[in-house]
Design an enzyme around this catalytic site. Structure first.
Site, PDB file in Angstrom:
ATOM      1  N   GLY A  20      15.638  21.236   9.629  1.00 58.28           N
ATOM      2  CA  GLY A  20      16.392  22.094   8.683  1.00 58.28           C
ATOM      3  C   GLY A  20      17.121  21.478   7.378  1.00 58.28           C
ATOM      4  O   GLY A  20      16.359  21.102   6.075  1.00 58.28           O
ATOM      5  N   TRP A  76      14.521  18.548   5.899  1.00 56.36           N
ATOM      6  CA  TRP A  76      14.044  19.245   4.782  1.00 56.36           C
ATOM      7  C   TRP A  76      14.731  20.019   3.252  1.00 56.36           C
ATOM      8  O   TRP A  76      13.646  19.201   2.419  1.00 56.36           O
ATOM      9  CB  TRP A  76      13.609  21.057   5.412  1.00 56.36           C
ATOM     10  CG  TRP A  76      13.003  21.673   4.308  1.00 56.36           C
ATOM     11  CD1 TRP A  76      11.599  21.569   4.660  1.00 56.36           C
ATOM     12  CD2 TRP A  76      12.687  22.383   3.594  1.00 56.36           C
ATOM     13  NE1 TRP A  76      10.871  22.541   3.822  1.00 56.36           N
ATOM     14  CE2 TRP A  76      11.346  23.060   3.231  1.00 56.36           C
ATOM     15  CE3 TRP A  76      14.434  22.602   2.360  1.00 56.36           C
ATOM     16  CZ2 TRP A  76      11.508  23.841   1.352  1.00 56.36           C
ATOM     17  CZ3 TRP A  76      13.861  23.679   1.626  1.00 56.36           C
ATOM     18  CH2 TRP A  76      12.691  23.581   1.165  1.00 56.36           C
ATOM     19  N   HIS A  77      15.268  19.512   3.046  1.00 58.06           N
ATOM     20  CA  HIS A  77      16.512  19.523   1.969  1.00 58.06           C
ATOM     21  C   HIS A  77      16.169  18.871   0.935  1.00 58.06           C
ATOM     22  O   HIS A  77      15.914  18.153   0.156  1.00 58.06           O
ATOM     23  CB  HIS A  77      17.679  20.522   2.198  1.00 58.06           C
ATOM     24  CG  HIS A  77      17.878  21.927   2.103  1.00 58.06           C
ATOM     25  ND1 HIS A  77      17.987  22.269   3.188  1.00 58.06           N
ATOM     26  CD2 HIS A  77      17.881  22.658   1.469  1.00 58.06           C
ATOM     27  CE1 HIS A  77      17.503  23.811   3.174  1.00 58.06           C
ATOM     28  NE2 HIS A  77      17.885  24.016   2.257  1.00 58.06           N
ATOM     29  N   GLY A  78      16.439  16.876   1.932  1.00 60.70           N
ATOM     30  CA  GLY A  78      16.425  16.062   1.481  1.00 60.70           C
ATOM     31  C   GLY A  78      16.469  14.737   2.298  1.00 60.70           C
ATOM     32  O   GLY A  78      17.014  15.039   3.552  1.00 60.70           O
ATOM     33  N   PHE A 107      13.432  19.506  -3.468  1.00 59.18           N
ATOM     34  CA  PHE A 107      13.617  19.455  -2.297  1.00 59.18           C
ATOM     35  C   PHE A 107      12.132  19.503  -1.958  1.00 59.18           C
ATOM     36  O   PHE A 107      11.556  19.386  -1.531  1.00 59.18           O
ATOM     37  CB  PHE A 107      14.070  20.806  -1.777  1.00 59.18           C
ATOM     38  CG  PHE A 107      15.182  20.677  -1.837  1.00 59.18           C
ATOM     39  CD1 PHE A 107      16.145  19.125  -1.958  1.00 59.18           C
ATOM     40  CD2 PHE A 107      16.791  21.661  -2.476  1.00 59.18           C
ATOM     41  CE1 PHE A 107      17.576  19.384  -2.266  1.00 59.18           C
ATOM     42  CE2 PHE A 107      18.250  21.584  -2.793  1.00 59.18           C
ATOM     43  CZ  PHE A 107      17.824  20.093  -2.431  1.00 59.18           C
TER      44      PHE A 107
END
Lengths: 474, 366
Positions: A322, A325-327, A474
């Site tokens: 998770g 996934w954001h960066g 993102f």
């Protein structure tokens, strides 16, 4: 195209005009699809090809999965979809990150090696539409959904412009049935949709960009010396409020825009800063992503069905991904792992102390809610800081109560943060157990007009410069 | 991340519409908003504001793209003095071509010069306005502003182009659309709240006092040209901005001077290499020093003396330069707020500048 731009206003008026003048539902859907491609290509036209690739691959894979019974072949088909979607995501989003880390590992091994910078441009919203199309193929693979019979409907599902670039991540089982019958908003739905759009723009333009971004940027860009703890905390809390107003603002706009067109999108936020505990937080924050991670990662990994240790490992691994996934940065991984740790500790506490009475009292819930908010805010340090030295330096300032450090925030910005934060937390607590719709229903009409006018007037006064939404990266 | 595995989907896909007459509410809201906005517009006009374009990165990008279409054009870069004081109409009349105005307020033009040097086809003339304290600024906002402008130009998307076009339609008609002075942020700043004792405030920046047109011809607003109180306020704002910042703690005067010399030498070297690169493709570079007056000029003479800055630029780059103090016809202009010429004087100044440019052209310097 940004919701907070004049271009979008003109675009939306044209789309609405066409949507409500055309009679044929098929033509209406075709117009929405064409509008969605225009919406996306307005950033960088060539990247629309990626959308087409993703659409075509998942359309044909799901179609084949619908008739294929051989498990081996079904797995092969699923692999094609996963490799294509995650391959594109991996190349565009994580290519440079992987190369950098590869070079560092090679250099640590004492081998002199320098790689040329590939300068890969990240296509807007790739993480969002990749997860959306993957959810469709996975649902068909797990036989939770049947393949769609209309390519037009499926293409519109992948590309629907209100939520294409920053969510909510919509499931096919929610969207595709809406494509079966003509969608036209009723007059009241249309008005309510416009109210949502105004609210979302107000959150983004006035609160996030206008009142919160400057104090947050000041604190997170200061690296010369320590910061006075009061300023450090205010800057951090300003970012907590900014990231919510920015992202929830986008989701609110998306929901409102879709509603004006007669479509329903799911909620993406539900008063997250009034969450009591971290599993509660993730039920309220970026709901469409957290439920995606739960359904397509955490549960397939075994969820909480294989003992405590496995549950905790599953939680950590899910939050690790998770974060990633954001960066493409280790700071995002740290943010994810920190949230994973919060969930692990909470899980253990719930398991070992199930019957503590004071936790269930109003005061107990309030204290725990405040504690949750503070820990969530501390995790944002890793999310927002450009690197670990900046993050450690800020954490040092946050807990340096000697009175030393630079006072960086002017009185006006202090007041801005305090007022917005107080309003935000109060509204989250007020809406803790109820939906915005119910709260608005209880308001007298004249009060709605006053609030709506105030939001529109401050939006006009703010003359927003069309800043991109934080989550676009993102 | 909810740890429960109880259901496939936690959210419920329904959207309740609160029980109100939403069309009526929307209509009343729009009527009120329009009425309040019109009232605000009238009030702004009453205060002396007139519709003008915002000097945005989009407007700058719209001019910068023209170099790609015609890489032989004359380009003006620098800071606000050359933006205000250099009149494009007068130049066109005298020189037969219309230059592109790419100067931006409060900036070190180094990044713009680098951009032109790196342009593989550019072979036009670059007129560089020099304000020594900005030209030799080592970083901070003077260096960041051109970087931001160039970044916008390099990633200027179709939606941003369209937004710019639509924005200009409104800006030409409504005086309250003024990002320099009338945004909510700017209005809140006018509250001038007292600060904490240990808070180190940045020096004030001047209030709204200039405007640009579609070609980015800058000029002082009528308000700034006529309002002596405003002029005096701006004068007092310039003084701390043109003084060097206090020495960092723990550094001796000699160390500070050595650091400054290092920065100046570095910038001079970079300028030379950029000028050489432009010349190698047949382009020309002319440096231009525009008037400043009174106490501000004294401060400039004290902290950025001509011999150490202006003269060295010309000496190291071997480029042509025009300093307003070297020509009697260019001296003696009065800057209302000590740093820029009024509209009328800017046109007259440029007119007097033209014979010098024509001489340079004859000498093959442009």
């Amino acid at each position: 195209m940004l919701f907070n731009s004049l271009t979008f206003i003109v675009f939306f008026i044209i789309v609405l005009g066409l949507h409500y003048t055309v009679r044929s539902w098929r033509v209406q859907k075709s117009i929405l699809l064409a509008a969605s491609y225009i919406f996306y290509s307005a950033w960088n036209p060539p990247f629309v090809i990626l959308l087409w690739v993703s659409t075509l691959v998942d359309w044909y894979v799901a179609k084949a999965l619908g008739v294929e019974e051989s498990q081996a072949k079904r797995k092969l088909l699923l692999s094609i979809s996963l490799l294509t979607n995650l391959g594109l995501l991996g190349f565009f989003k994580y290519g440079e990150f992987l190369l950098e880390n590869f070079v560092e590992v090679i250099q640590l091994a004492g081998i002199p090696f320098e790689a040329a910078s590939p300068n890969i441009i990240l296509p807007v919203g790739i993480s969002f539409y990749t997860f959306q199309t993957l959810s469709y193929t996975l649902d068909v693979y797990f036989k939770k959904a049947k393949p769609c019979h209309s390519f037009l409907d499926f293409a519109l599902y992948v590309t629907f412009f209100p939520q294409l670039v920053a969510g909510p991540i919509v499931r096919a089982i929610d969207f595709l049935p809406q494509c079966l019958k003509p969608r036209r908003a009723t007059r009241d739905q249309f008005g309510w949709g416009l109210y949502f759009v105004t609210l979302g723009l107000f959150q983004k333009v006035v609160l996030a960009d206008g009142l919160l971004s400057s104090p947050a940027d000041t604190i997170f860009s200061h690296s010369d010396s320590s910061i006075y703890f009061f300023d450090a905390w205010l800057g951090l809390l300003a970012f907590s409020a900014q990231i919510f107003c920015d992202f929830a603002g986008y989701s609110t706009c998306a929901i409102g825009v879709a509603l004006c067109l007669g479509f329903i999108l799911p909620d993406n936020f539900r008063s997250p800063y009034a969450a009591v505990g971290f599993s509660d937080f993730w039920r309220r924050w970026h709901i469409s992503l957290s439920s995606w991670l739960r359904d397509y990662l955490y549960i397939p990994l075994g969820g909480n069905q294989h003992g405590t240790l496995r549950t905790l490992l599953n939680l950590m691994f899910t939050m690790f991904l998770g974060g990633l996934w954001h960066g493409a940065s280790w700071t995002f991984v740290a943010w994810g792992l920190l949230h994973g740790s919060y969930l692990v500790v909470e899980h253990l506490l719930r398991q070992n102390f199930p019957d503590i009475e004071w936790v269930k009292t109003m005061m107990g819930r309030f204290v725990l809610g405040l504690f949750t908010f503070i820990l969530v805010s501390l995790a944002w340090v890793f999310f927002r800081a450009v690197d670990f030295p900046t993050a450690w330096s800020l954490l040092g300032s946050l807990f340096n109560f000697t009175g030393e450090g630079a006072q960086l925030l002017p009185t006006l910005e202090i007041l801005q943060v305090v007022v917005v934060l107080a309003g935000l937390l109060s509204s989250h607590w007020y809406l803790h157990e109820k939906r915005l719709e119910h709260a608005v229903q209880d308001m007298p009409g004249w009060w709605i007009v006053v609030v709506w006018t105030a939001m529109l007037c401050t939006l006009i006064l703010m003359q927003g410069g069309g800043n991109a939404f934080i989550y676009f990266q993102f | 991340m909810p740890s429960s595995t109880s259901s496939f989907k936690t959210y419920e896909l329904k959207r309740i519409v609160p029980n109100h007459h939403w069309v009526l509410l929307a209509m009343v809201t729009v009527a009120l908003t329009v009425a309040l906005t019109l009232g605000w517009e009238l009030y702004c006009r009453h205060l002396g504001y007139a519709p003008s374009l915002n000097d945005t990165e989009d407007l700058w990008s719209s001019r910068r793209t023209l170099i790609d279409e015609d890489p032989n054009r004359t380009v003006v870069i620098g800071a606000s003095r050359v933006l205000f004081d250099f009149n494009l109409d007068v130049y066109e009349k005298a020189m037969g071509e219309r230059p592109l105005q790419l100067a931006t307020v409060g900036t070190n033009p180094g990044a713009y010069l680098q951009d032109l040097a790196d342009h593989t086809e550019f072979s036009g003339t670059v007129i560089v306005g020099v304000v020594p304290s900005l030209f030799f600024a080592p970083g901070g906002p003077p260096a960041k502003s051109p970087e931001n402008h160039l970044k916008r130009y390099r990633g200027w998307s179709p939606t941003q182009r369209m937004g710019h076009f639509l924005g200009m339609i409104l800006e030409r008609r409504l005086s309250f659309i003024n990002q320099e002075d009338l945004t909510l942020k700017q209005l809140l700043l006018k509250l001038k709240l007292p600060e904490r004792k240990k808070f180190k405030a940045h020096p004030d920046l001047p209030p709204y006092f200039y405007q640009v047109d579609e070609e980015r011809q800058g000029s002082m607003t009528d308000m700034a040209e006529n309002d002596i109180v405003l002029q005096k306020r701006i004068q007092q704002i310039w003084l701390p901005l043109f003084r060097p910042p206090p020495s960092p703690e723990g550094k001796t005067r000699e160390q500070v001077d050595a650091d400054r010399d290092k920065v100046v030498n570095g910038i001079l070297e970079k300028t030379k290499s950029r000028v050489d690169k432009i010349r190698s493709r047949g382009g020309k570079v002319i440096f231009l020093r525009l008037p400043s007056t009174s106490e501000l000029r004294d401060i400039e003479n004290k902290y950025t003396p001509r011999a150490d800055y202006w003269d060295r630029i010309l000496q190291i780059t071997a480029a042509s330069g025009i300093h307003f103090e070297d020509y009697t016809e260019l001296s003696g202009f009065d800057c209302p707020e000590w740093s820029h010429l009024s509209k009328q004087d800017a046109a007259e100044f440029t007119r007097r500048l033209m014979p010098l440019f024509q001489d340079l052209r004859k000498a093959g310097e442009m």
